[in-house]
Design a protein around this motif. Structure first.
Motif, PDB file in Angstrom:
ATOM      1  N   MET A 154       5.800  -1.567  15.683  1.00 31.16           N
ATOM      2  CA  MET A 154       6.550  -2.212  16.774  1.00 31.16           C
ATOM      3  C   MET A 154       7.852  -2.788  16.237  1.00 31.16           C
ATOM      4  O   MET A 154       7.884  -3.307  15.132  1.00 31.16           O
ATOM      5  N   TYR A 155       8.901  -2.745  17.034  1.00 32.47           N
ATOM      6  CA  TYR A 155      10.196  -3.261  16.584  1.00 32.47           C
ATOM      7  C   TYR A 155      10.167  -4.768  16.331  1.00 32.47           C
ATOM      8  O   TYR A 155      10.975  -5.293  15.580  1.00 32.47           O
ATOM      9  N   CYS A 156       9.242  -5.480  16.946  1.00 33.14           N
ATOM     10  CA  CYS A 156       9.201  -6.942  16.806  1.00 33.14           C
ATOM     11  C   CYS A 156       8.184  -7.416  15.763  1.00 33.14           C
ATOM     12  O   CYS A 156       7.956  -8.611  15.627  1.00 33.14           O
ATOM     13  N   ASN A 157       7.596  -6.499  15.009  1.00 36.04           N
ATOM     14  CA  ASN A 157       6.622  -6.856  13.983  1.00 36.04           C
ATOM     15  C   ASN A 157       7.360  -7.507  12.813  1.00 36.04           C
ATOM     16  O   ASN A 157       8.189  -6.875  12.156  1.00 36.04           O
ATOM     17  N   LYS A 158       7.058  -8.764  12.525  1.00 35.12           N
ATOM     18  CA  LYS A 158       7.740  -9.491  11.458  1.00 35.12           C
ATOM     19  C   LYS A 158       6.877  -9.669  10.218  1.00 35.12           C
ATOM     20  O   LYS A 158       7.278 -10.354   9.288  1.00 35.12           O
ATOM     21  N   ARG A 159       5.692  -9.058  10.216  1.00 34.36           N
ATOM     22  CA  ARG A 159       4.788  -9.235   9.083  1.00 34.36           C
ATOM     23  C   ARG A 159       4.438  -7.946   8.363  1.00 34.36           C
ATOM     24  O   ARG A 159       3.880  -7.992   7.274  1.00 34.36           O
ATOM     25  N   GLU A 160       4.759  -6.796   8.941  1.00 37.91           N
ATOM     26  CA  GLU A 160       4.454  -5.525   8.297  1.00 37.91           C
ATOM     27  C   GLU A 160       5.681  -4.625   8.337  1.00 37.91           C
ATOM     28  O   GLU A 160       6.330  -4.509   9.373  1.00 37.91           O
ATOM     29  N   PHE A 161       5.956  -3.996   7.193  1.00 39.60           N
ATOM     30  CA  PHE A 161       7.150  -3.166   7.066  1.00 39.60           C
ATOM     31  C   PHE A 161       6.826  -1.881   6.326  1.00 39.60           C
ATOM     32  O   PHE A 161       5.919  -1.835   5.505  1.00 39.60           O
ATOM     33  N   ILE A 162       7.602  -0.841   6.612  1.00 40.26           N
ATOM     34  CA  ILE A 162       7.559   0.421   5.870  1.00 40.26           C
ATOM     35  C   ILE A 162       8.876   0.527   5.103  1.00 40.26           C
ATOM     36  O   ILE A 162       9.944   0.287   5.660  1.00 40.26           O
ATOM     37  N   THR A 163       8.775   0.861   3.826  1.00 41.79           N
ATOM     38  CA  THR A 163       9.974   0.979   3.005  1.00 41.79           C
ATOM     39  C   THR A 163       9.846   2.162   2.057  1.00 41.79           C
ATOM     40  O   THR A 163       8.738   2.638   1.803  1.00 41.79           O
ATOM     41  N   LYS A 164      10.964   2.614   1.550  1.00 38.55           N
ATOM     42  CA  LYS A 164      10.951   3.646   0.511  1.00 38.55           C
ATOM     43  C   LYS A 164      10.507   2.979  -0.794  1.00 38.55           C
ATOM     44  O   LYS A 164      10.844   1.828  -1.069  1.00 38.55           O
ATOM     45  N   LYS A 165       9.795   3.717  -1.589  1.00 41.18           N
ATOM     46  CA  LYS A 165       9.282   3.172  -2.852  1.00 41.18           C
ATOM     47  C   LYS A 165      10.405   2.736  -3.793  1.00 41.18           C
ATOM     48  O   LYS A 165      10.225   1.821  -4.589  1.00 41.18           O
ATOM     49  N   GLU A 166      11.563   3.353  -3.670  1.00 39.51           N
ATOM     50  CA  GLU A 166      12.691   2.985  -4.537  1.00 39.51           C
ATOM     51  C   GLU A 166      13.182   1.559  -4.267  1.00 39.51           C
ATOM     52  O   GLU A 166      13.851   0.970  -5.104  1.00 39.51           O
ATOM     53  N   ASN A 167      12.829   0.975  -3.115  1.00 40.19           N
ATOM     54  CA  ASN A 167      13.226  -0.396  -2.777  1.00 40.19           C
ATOM     55  C   ASN A 167      12.223  -1.445  -3.226  1.00 40.19           C
ATOM     56  O   ASN A 167      12.501  -2.639  -3.152  1.00 40.19           O
ATOM     57  N   CYS A 170      16.486  -2.895   4.326  1.00 38.36           N
ATOM     58  CA  CYS A 170      15.920  -1.933   3.375  1.00 38.36           C
ATOM     59  C   CYS A 170      14.547  -1.406   3.795  1.00 38.36           C
ATOM     60  O   CYS A 170      13.890  -0.721   3.011  1.00 38.36           O
ATOM     61  N   SER A 171      14.104  -1.710   5.009  1.00 42.12           N
ATOM     62  CA  SER A 171      12.844  -1.196   5.533  1.00 42.12           C
ATOM     63  C   SER A 171      12.883  -1.258   7.052  1.00 42.12           C
ATOM     64  O   SER A 171      13.909  -1.603   7.631  1.00 42.12           O
ATOM     65  N   ALA A 176       5.982   3.186   1.254  1.00 39.30           N
ATOM     66  CA  ALA A 176       4.944   2.175   1.069  1.00 39.30           C
ATOM     67  C   ALA A 176       4.956   1.224   2.260  1.00 39.30           C
ATOM     68  O   ALA A 176       5.995   1.020   2.897  1.00 39.30           O
ATOM     69  N   LYS A 177       3.807   0.652   2.539  1.00 35.70           N
ATOM     70  CA  LYS A 177       3.670  -0.337   3.610  1.00 35.70           C
ATOM     71  C   LYS A 177       3.512  -1.715   2.973  1.00 35.70           C
ATOM     72  O   LYS A 177       2.734  -1.889   2.039  1.00 35.70           O
ATOM     73  N   ILE A 178       4.256  -2.681   3.484  1.00 35.67           N
ATOM     74  CA  ILE A 178       4.191  -4.062   3.007  1.00 35.67           C
ATOM     75  C   ILE A 178       3.621  -4.920   4.128  1.00 35.67           C
ATOM     76  O   ILE A 178       4.162  -4.941   5.231  1.00 35.67           O
ATOM     77  N   GLN A 200       0.849  -1.193   0.000  1.00 35.31           N
ATOM     78  CA  GLN A 200       0.000   0.000   0.000  1.00 35.31           C
ATOM     79  C   GLN A 200       0.885   1.243   0.000  1.00 35.31           C
ATOM     80  O   GLN A 200       1.798   1.345   0.811  1.00 35.31           O
ATOM     81  N   CYS A 201       0.582   2.167  -0.873  1.00 31.67           N
ATOM     82  CA  CYS A 201       1.315   3.432  -0.897  1.00 31.67           C
ATOM     83  C   CYS A 201       0.869   4.303   0.272  1.00 31.67           C
ATOM     84  O   CYS A 201      -0.327   4.451   0.518  1.00 31.67           O
ATOM     85  N   ILE A 202       1.830   4.844   1.002  1.00 30.63           N
ATOM     86  CA  ILE A 202       1.538   5.742   2.121  1.00 30.63           C
ATOM     87  C   ILE A 202       1.546   7.186   1.638  1.00 30.63           C
ATOM     88  O   ILE A 202       0.648   7.953   1.930  1.00 30.63           O
TER      89      ILE A 202
END
Length: 92
Positions: free
Chosen positions: A61-74, A55-56, A36-38, A29-31
Protein backbone atom coordinates in the motif's frame (compact mmCIF):
# COMPACT_ATOMS: atom_id res chain seq x y z
CA UNK A 1 13.78 28.29 19.53
CA UNK A 2 13.71 24.81 18.10
CA UNK A 3 10.67 22.70 18.79
CA UNK A 4 10.42 18.96 18.40
CA UNK A 5 7.47 17.61 16.48
CA UNK A 6 5.84 14.27 17.25
CA UNK A 7 7.95 12.51 14.64
CA UNK A 8 11.17 14.11 15.89
CA UNK A 9 10.51 12.79 19.40
CA UNK A 10 10.81 9.33 17.87
CA UNK A 11 14.50 9.96 17.23
CA UNK A 12 15.05 10.60 20.95
CA UNK A 13 12.79 7.69 21.92
CA UNK A 14 14.72 5.22 19.74
CA UNK A 15 18.05 6.41 21.16
CA UNK A 16 16.73 5.91 24.71
CA UNK A 17 15.41 2.44 23.87
CA UNK A 18 18.84 1.45 22.54
CA UNK A 19 20.59 2.95 25.55
CA UNK A 20 18.45 0.86 27.93
CA UNK A 21 18.96 -2.35 25.95
CA UNK A 22 15.62 -2.65 24.16
CA UNK A 23 16.18 -1.22 20.66
CA UNK A 24 13.52 -1.02 17.97
CA UNK A 25 14.05 -3.84 15.49
CA UNK A 26 13.97 -3.92 11.70
CA UNK A 27 13.62 -7.32 10.03
CA UNK A 28 15.24 -7.66 6.58
CA UNK A 29 14.10 -10.54 4.37
CA UNK A 30 15.53 -11.37 0.97
CA UNK A 31 12.85 -11.62 -1.72
CA UNK A 32 15.10 -12.63 -4.60
CA UNK A 33 18.57 -11.84 -5.98
CA UNK A 34 17.79 -8.13 -6.39
CA UNK A 35 15.24 -7.11 -3.75
CA UNK A 36 14.69 -7.25 0.00
CA UNK A 37 11.76 -6.46 2.27
CA UNK A 38 12.29 -4.31 5.37
CA UNK A 39 9.76 -4.57 8.20
CA UNK A 40 10.03 -2.05 11.03
CA UNK A 41 8.65 -2.42 14.54
CA UNK A 42 7.52 1.23 14.52
CA UNK A 43 7.32 4.39 12.44
CA UNK A 44 10.43 6.30 11.41
CA UNK A 45 11.06 10.00 12.09
CA UNK A 46 10.07 12.19 9.12
CA UNK A 47 13.53 12.68 7.62
CA UNK A 48 14.35 8.99 7.68
CA UNK A 49 10.90 8.08 6.35
CA UNK A 50 11.39 10.37 3.34
CA UNK A 51 14.88 8.92 2.88
CA UNK A 52 13.26 5.47 2.72
CA UNK A 53 10.84 6.71 0.07
CA UNK A 54 13.81 7.86 -2.03
CA UNK A 55 15.60 4.50 -1.97
CA UNK A 56 12.65 2.08 -1.60
CA UNK A 57 8.89 1.93 -1.90
CA UNK A 58 6.12 0.96 0.54
CA UNK A 59 5.09 -2.69 0.61
CA UNK A 60 1.62 -3.38 -0.87
CA UNK A 61 0.00 0.00 0.00
CA UNK A 62 1.23 3.52 -0.74
CA UNK A 63 0.52 4.58 2.86
CA UNK A 64 2.43 1.71 4.53
CA UNK A 65 5.04 3.36 6.78
CA UNK A 66 6.42 0.21 8.38
CA UNK A 67 7.26 -2.11 5.48
CA UNK A 68 9.37 -1.33 2.43
CA UNK A 69 10.82 -3.06 -0.63
CA UNK A 70 14.31 -2.00 -1.67
CA UNK A 71 17.12 -3.11 -3.94
CA UNK A 72 19.79 -5.06 -2.11
CA UNK A 73 22.41 -2.52 -3.19
CA UNK A 74 20.72 0.03 -0.86
CA UNK A 75 20.82 -2.19 2.24
CA UNK A 76 24.24 -1.07 3.48
CA UNK A 77 23.15 2.59 3.46
CA UNK A 78 19.78 1.82 5.07
CA UNK A 79 21.40 -0.29 7.81
CA UNK A 80 23.83 2.53 8.54
CA UNK A 81 20.98 5.05 8.89
CA UNK A 82 19.06 2.65 11.15
CA UNK A 83 22.15 2.07 13.28
CA UNK A 84 22.58 5.82 13.74
CA UNK A 85 18.97 6.01 14.91
CA UNK A 86 19.43 3.16 17.38
CA UNK A 87 17.39 0.66 15.34
CA UNK A 88 18.75 -2.90 15.34
CA UNK A 89 18.61 -4.74 12.01
CA UNK A 90 17.99 -8.48 11.87
CA UNK A 91 18.67 -10.52 8.74
CA UNK A 92 19.61 -9.30 5.33
Amino acid sequence: TEELTDFEYRRLYYALKKHYGCPLKAQIQCIDNQYAKISLGGHLPNREYFMMLLCSWPYRMYCNKREFITKKENLYFIKEVFENLGIETIGG
